[in-house]
Motif scaffolding. Structure first.
Motif, short mmCIF file in Angstrom:
data_model
loop_
_atom_site.label_atom_id
_atom_site.label_comp_id
_atom_site.label_asym_id
_atom_site.label_seq_id
_atom_site.Cartn_x
_atom_site.Cartn_y
_atom_site.Cartn_z
N LEU A 1 0.99 -1.16 0.07
CA LEU A 1 0.02 -0.10 0.13
C LEU A 1 1.01 1.21 -0.18
CD1 LEU A 1 -2.92 0.84 0.04
CD2 LEU A 1 -2.77 1.02 2.40
N ILE A 2 1.86 1.22 0.81
CA ILE A 2 3.07 2.38 0.59
C ILE A 2 3.48 2.59 -0.37
CG2 ILE A 2 4.91 3.44 1.72
CD1 ILE A 2 4.39 1.85 4.20
N ALA A 3 3.95 1.32 -1.06
CA ALA A 3 4.49 1.30 -2.45
C ALA A 3 3.72 1.93 -3.32
CB ALA A 3 5.15 0.01 -2.97
N ALA A 4 2.21 1.72 -3.33
CA ALA A 4 1.38 2.00 -4.39
C ALA A 4 0.92 3.28 -4.17
CB ALA A 4 0.19 1.04 -4.43
N THR A 5 0.75 4.05 -3.12
CA THR A 5 0.51 5.39 -2.75
C THR A 5 1.45 6.38 -3.45
OG1 THR A 5 -0.39 4.79 -0.53
CG2 THR A 5 0.25 6.84 -0.79
N TYR A 6 2.42 6.15 -3.34
CA TYR A 6 3.37 7.01 -4.15
C TYR A 6 3.03 7.07 -5.59
CZ TYR A 6 8.09 8.18 -6.39
OH TYR A 6 9.05 8.47 -7.33
N PRO A 7 3.18 6.24 -6.37
CA PRO A 7 2.63 6.45 -7.63
C PRO A 7 1.40 6.59 -8.10
CG PRO A 7 3.15 4.04 -7.38
CD PRO A 7 3.66 4.74 -5.94
N ALA A 8 0.16 6.35 -7.01
CA ALA A 8 -0.96 6.61 -7.13
C ALA A 8 -1.20 7.97 -6.99
CB ALA A 8 -1.89 5.82 -6.34
N VAL A 9 -0.65 8.75 -6.02
CA VAL A 9 -0.73 10.12 -5.96
C VAL A 9 -0.04 10.98 -7.06
CG1 VAL A 9 -0.05 12.04 -4.64
CG2 VAL A 9 -1.09 10.14 -3.32
N TRP A 10 1.09 10.47 -7.37
CA TRP A 10 1.75 11.00 -8.78
C TRP A 10 1.02 10.92 -9.94
CZ3 TRP A 10 7.13 8.09 -9.64
CH2 TRP A 10 7.71 8.39 -11.17
N GLY A 11 0.33 9.72 -10.19
CA GLY A 11 -0.54 9.84 -11.31
C GLY A 11 -1.81 10.58 -11.31
N PHE A 12 -2.51 10.58 -10.28
CA PHE A 12 -3.60 11.42 -10.14
C PHE A 12 -3.40 12.91 -10.43
CE2 PHE A 12 -6.14 8.11 -8.03
CZ PHE A 12 -7.15 7.82 -9.03
N ALA A 13 -2.30 13.45 -9.32
CA ALA A 13 -1.88 14.78 -9.53
C ALA A 13 -1.37 15.49 -10.85
CB ALA A 13 -0.82 15.13 -8.31
N GLN A 14 -0.82 14.63 -11.72
CA GLN A 14 -0.38 14.82 -12.95
C GLN A 14 -1.66 15.43 -13.94
OE1 GLN A 14 3.47 12.52 -14.31
NE2 GLN A 14 1.80 11.12 -13.61
N LEU A 15 -2.68 14.92 -13.70
CA LEU A 15 -3.91 15.26 -14.34
C LEU A 15 -4.17 17.08 -14.07
CD1 LEU A 15 -6.25 12.60 -13.49
CD2 LEU A 15 -5.25 13.05 -15.68
N LEU A 16 -3.48 17.50 -13.02
CA LEU A 16 -3.68 18.81 -12.74
C LEU A 16 -2.38 19.49 -13.13
CD1 LEU A 16 -4.97 21.23 -11.34
CD2 LEU A 16 -4.37 20.67 -9.01
N THR A 17 -1.31 18.98 -12.72
CA THR A 17 0.00 19.86 -12.84
C THR A 17 0.37 19.86 -14.44
OG1 THR A 17 1.16 17.83 -12.46
CG2 THR A 17 0.93 19.00 -10.53
N GLY A 18 0.14 18.97 -14.93
CA GLY A 18 0.38 19.01 -16.45
C GLY A 18 -0.36 20.22 -17.15
#
Length: 423
Positions: free
Chosen positions: A274-291
């Motif tokens: 779950l910790i290992a997945a949280t990092y890329p999950a937040v990374w993935g979702f947040a890129q919808l905004l940051t890009g």
């Protein structure tokens, strides 16, 4: 006699929505192939092959990163010369044996060999889907397009990382978690072979219709020239290259060391996943905004802030203890990475001319993904000599320093292209 003419090409996401979203789906399968490796292989090294050296455990990350970095460079060049679609197909063919090799591996050297293949596959597939989306959307909305691309890839990384940890907790480390990989590779190859179209003609369309302020037209520079310019002389490309390298340096440390560290602290396997997945999950979702934000706010500020946020997150992982603090730190690391990842790709695309952009993106991704190998080697050596928290602490300082260097050297690259007259 009635004649028919081909539908004229147009730049933009809406004009090319079907192909764009198809490529988003393809990149999700590309990301899922990496997700197979985020949780389980470090534990296979320790529990099945009795590896105790952090450097040896991280060798599979180093092998992956080194080959992917080199393949990125040639993927862009080959795509500029022969077309994007054949390069994408070749990448998927290389991916097919990877899960089978991990499932059947009698020794750790097989895992390393599988990661050599996976690195080559990822260099061809991920680089090419990035370049194809840049081709389709043109100069406007480039950051948003990169955010969508990277979001799809890293959300798939997160989902795959978590699913493999759940399967491993219930059925064992091998072979069951890697059945997913067979399905991912087959689906990616089928989608590409049956439905993906060539996008190289769109680069000529953009070159004919737009003047790009950051990248004067001219003959395609040699690989050596681009690499030399990207070390220091070209401030935009050099700043992006070093930030990308350091970003993936800390990702290599997080990938290879943290699952082993968390498990050694008594964290259950599913929580490690779950910790290992949280990092890329937040990374993935947040890129919808940051890009998308980078298209209006500019590239430089997001890159600087993102590197500093990553440094703070890594400090949290190194200095705090417990499942909840580590989860929060992993989420913060994902936020910082999301600010940087699509924005750096967009900045490199800004600073390159359409007809040799694939080569420039490939050169950037050489530096960026070379950071995985550097991080794996450096992190392993530091962890063996000091400790895993000490290694993470040192990498946190390097990450923050990279952001400050971008603040000092990088010019703003957000393009303001002016359409040329079209007869």
């Amino acid at each position: 006699m009635r004649t028919t003419s081909a539908v004229p090409l147009r730049l933009g996401l809406s004009a090319n929505a079907r192909q764009f979203w198809l490529l988003v789906a393809v990149n999700a399968f590309v990301g899922a192939m990496i997700g197979l490796e985020r949780t389980v292989p470090p534990l296979i090294a320790e529990q099945e092959f009795n590896l105790t050296s952090s450097s040896l455990i991280l060798s599979f990350v180093a092998a992956f990163g080194l080959v992917k970095a080199i393949t990125n460079l040639f993927a862009g060049r080959l795509g500029d010369k022969y077309g994007r679609r054949p390069v994408l197909l070749a990448g998927w063919l290389l991916a097919l044996p990877v899960p089978l090799m991990i499932m059947l591996a009698p020794s750790w050297s097989w895992i390393i060999a599988a990661n050599l293949l996976l690195g080559a596959s990822q260099g061809l597939t991920w680089s090419t889907t990035v370049i194809m989306k840049i081709d389709l959307v043109g100069p406007q909305g480039r950051g948003f397009a990169m955010g969508l691309n990277e979001a799809a890839g890293y959300l798939a990384v997160a989902a795959s990382a978590y699913l493999t940890s759940v399967i491993a907790a219930n059925y064992g480390l091998r072979p069951e978690p890697f059945y997913l990989g067979v399905a991912f590779a087959a689906a990616g190859l089928a989608l590409t072979a049956l439905f993906v179209r060539e996008t190289l003609p769109y680069t000529r369309l953009e070159a004919a219709h737009y003047r790009v302020a950051n990248a004067p037209a001219g003959a395609t520079p040699s690989l050596l020239t681009l690499l030399r310019e990207g070390v220091w002389r070209n401030r935009a490309l050099a700043s992006a290259n070093q930030a990308g390298l350091v970003n993936n340096l800390n990702d290599g440390v997080a990938w290879g060391l943290l699952p082993v560290y968390f498990a050694a602290q008594g964290v259950p396997l599913v929580q490690v996943g779950l910790i290992a997945a949280t990092y890329p999950a937040v990374w993935g979702f947040a890129q919808l905004l940051t890009g998308a934000l980078s298209d209006s706010w500019g590239r430089k500020g997001l890159i600087v802030t993102g590197m500093l946020v990553q440094g703070v997150a890594l400090l949290g992982i190194a200095l705090l203890n417990g499942f909840v603090p580590w989860m929060l730190s992993a989420a913060l690391l994902g936020v910082g990475t999301a600010m940087v990842y699509p924005t750096l790709l967009a900045a490199v695309a800004d600073a390159s001319y359409p007809t040799w952009r694939g080569t420039a993106v490939g050169a950037y991704r050489l530096w960026r993904d070379g950071g995985l190998a550097v991080g794996a080697i450096l992190g392993g050596l530091l962890a063996d000599a000091l400790s895993i928290p000490a290694a993470v602490l040192i990498v946190a300082v390097l990450t923050a320093a990279s952001g400050l260097l971008v603040a000092v050297r990088m010019p703003e690259t957000l393009p303001r292209p002016v359409p040329s007259e079209v007869s």
